[in-house]
Design an enzyme around this catalytic site. Structure first.
Site, PDB file in Angstrom:
ATOM      1  N   SER A 199       0.893  -1.264   0.038  1.00 21.06           N
ATOM      2  CA  SER A 199       0.101  -0.087   0.148  1.00 21.06           C
ATOM      3  C   SER A 199       1.084   1.049   0.117  1.00 21.06           C
ATOM      4  O   SER A 199       1.649   1.243   0.931  1.00 21.06           O
ATOM      5  CB  SER A 199      -0.779  -0.195   1.266  1.00 21.06           C
ATOM      6  OG  SER A 199      -1.865   1.350   1.031  1.00 21.06           O
ATOM      7  N   CYS A 325      -6.797   1.439  11.688  1.00 23.96           N
ATOM      8  CA  CYS A 325      -8.279   1.140  11.073  1.00 23.96           C
ATOM      9  C   CYS A 325      -9.348   0.934  11.955  1.00 23.96           C
ATOM     10  O   CYS A 325     -10.344   0.576  11.623  1.00 23.96           O
ATOM     11  CB  CYS A 325      -7.917  -0.247  10.209  1.00 23.96           C
ATOM     12  SG  CYS A 325      -6.738   0.184   8.737  1.00 23.96           S
TER      13      CYS A 325
END
Length: 402
Positions: A199, A325
């Site tokens: 990512s 997250c």
């Protein structure tokens, strides 16, 4: 007030050189790479170069790189795509209890749709057992998905050994390397990795861009349908500015990897040694040596991680308590619980993640302010008062609280 960013595992600042190419491909070189005119050809050429740059970071071939919107999409594509393409061969997947939720929730979804999933436990350091992994393999196993390095505690798994075992048993091996890419040397061929997720925003590229490495020959199906983009594996017009930015960030990461590892390891070790020497009732979480260079995760007993974060923020220090997250959740970290920590210790966790731009001066500033913060918070903590009372009554009871 001095401002220090110690939350690079959550996201990183965009590198100035990356920002420059982003702007260029949003304003001047804005063509659609599927178009045949010169604007489109310029965009396609830049995207091909980015593919080569990302491939070089992990030892892959450029045609094995597929761009996605980030790590979560790449994880979904890897697991669902392999499961769908190989369901006639088997329906069993092996992963671990400490994976990112992009893996865990995807596996839970597949369980509702006829697949079986084994969730391997980990030891007190967050490390899997290779013996347990081998025992979990059945004649229905089609995929092993085990993260390269944990996003919370930084523990690095024995990837080469896992890859070797998977190859011997003719099972695909996927690893979520979102935290490892740009922090550790990666060679997908040498380590027997069939699929790998990364990512961009974890190594100084923008948010909203990632990639999935798929070894040539792996059976995988698309899970997002539309046009024939990314060689029919990921439909949707490519985000050229972000892709070019990802490529540039990968190039910079590859060039600076050795220096980065040395620098961050030195800063991390200084920080860990300082905290452990100056503050009582602190536990270092994760493997003591097999961890990514910039990660330090502590449990401050008798304290809430959120209180530590707020007080550090008042001193200009940005850190984390668990993964970004799940920052809105009041539940303790599933990673720390899987490692055997109590709810109290898990709630008192603090993650420091160092990265580009951090200095020894930053570390020393943190070490100067954290003891006073901990002492002040413990002075008003009913949990700490109870700990002291029990310790005075019986040292054995105090040991049990650790």
């Amino acid at each position: 007030m001095k401002r220090i960013y110690f939350d690079h595992s959550a996201t990183t600042p965009v590198h100035p050189e990356v920002a420059a190419v982003l702007v260029n491909y949003m304003t001047d070189l804005f063509g659609n790479p599927s178009s045949v005119h010169s604007f489109g050809r310029e965009a396609r050429k830049a995207m091909d170069q980015a593919r080569r740059q990302v491939a070089a970071l992990i030892g892959a071939e450029s045609e094995e790189i597929f761009f996605t919107s980030g790590g979560t999409e790449a994880d979904n594509l890897a697991i669902k795509g392999v499961a769908l393409a190989n369901k006639k061969k088997g329906n069993h997947i092996i992963t671990t209890l400490i994976e990112h939720h992009a893996i865990l929730h995807t596996c839970e979804y597949l369980e509702k749709n006829g697949f079986q999933v084994t969730y391997l436990p980990v030891d007190e350091y967050g490390m899997i057992s290779l013996e347990a992994l081998e025992r979990s393999i059945t004649d229905q196993t089609i995929l092993i998905s085990i993260m390269y390095a944990n996003n919370e505690v930084g523990t690095v798994q024995p990837i080469a050994e896992i890859g070797r075992l998977a190859r011997q048993r003719n099972i695909y091996f996927h690893t979520d390397a979102v935290q490892a890419a740009s922090n550790l040397p990666i060679d997908v061929k040498k380590d027997g990795i069939d699929l790998l997720t990364l990512s961009g925003h974890k190594f100084n590229a923008p948010k909203g861009i990632g990639a999935l490495y798929v070894r040539r020959g792996v059976r995988i199906e698309a899970v997002q349908h539309g046009g024939g983009h990314e060689r029919n594996l990921r439909a949707g017009t490519e985000n050229v500015p972000a892709i070019v930015g990802l490529g540039k960030a990968a190039e910079i990461a590859a060039q600076n990897l050795t220096d980065k590892i040395v620098t961050l390891t030195t800063l991390r070790n200084t920080l860990i040694e300082g905290v452990m020497a100056e503050i009582p009732h602190v536990k270092l979480n994760g493997h003591p040596t097999q961890r990514i260079p910039g990660n330090a995760n502590f449990s401050f007993l008798s304290l809430e991680g959120e209180s530590l974060l707020l007080n550090l923020d008042l001193k200009g220090i940005a850190a984390s308590s668990g993964s970004a997250c799940s920052a809105g959740s009041l539940d303790p970290s599933h990673v720390l619980l899987a490692m055997g920590l109590s709810h109290e210790a898990a709630h008192g966790s603090l993650r420091i993640s160092l990265g580009w731009g951090n200095t020894m001066e930053d570390v020393q500033y943190f070490l100067n302010v954290i003891p006073e913060i901990v002492e002040r918070l413990r002075a008003i903590s009913p949990l700490h008062a109870e700990r002291i009372e029990l310790s005075a009554q019986s040292p054995c009871q105090e040991c049990q609280l650790h």
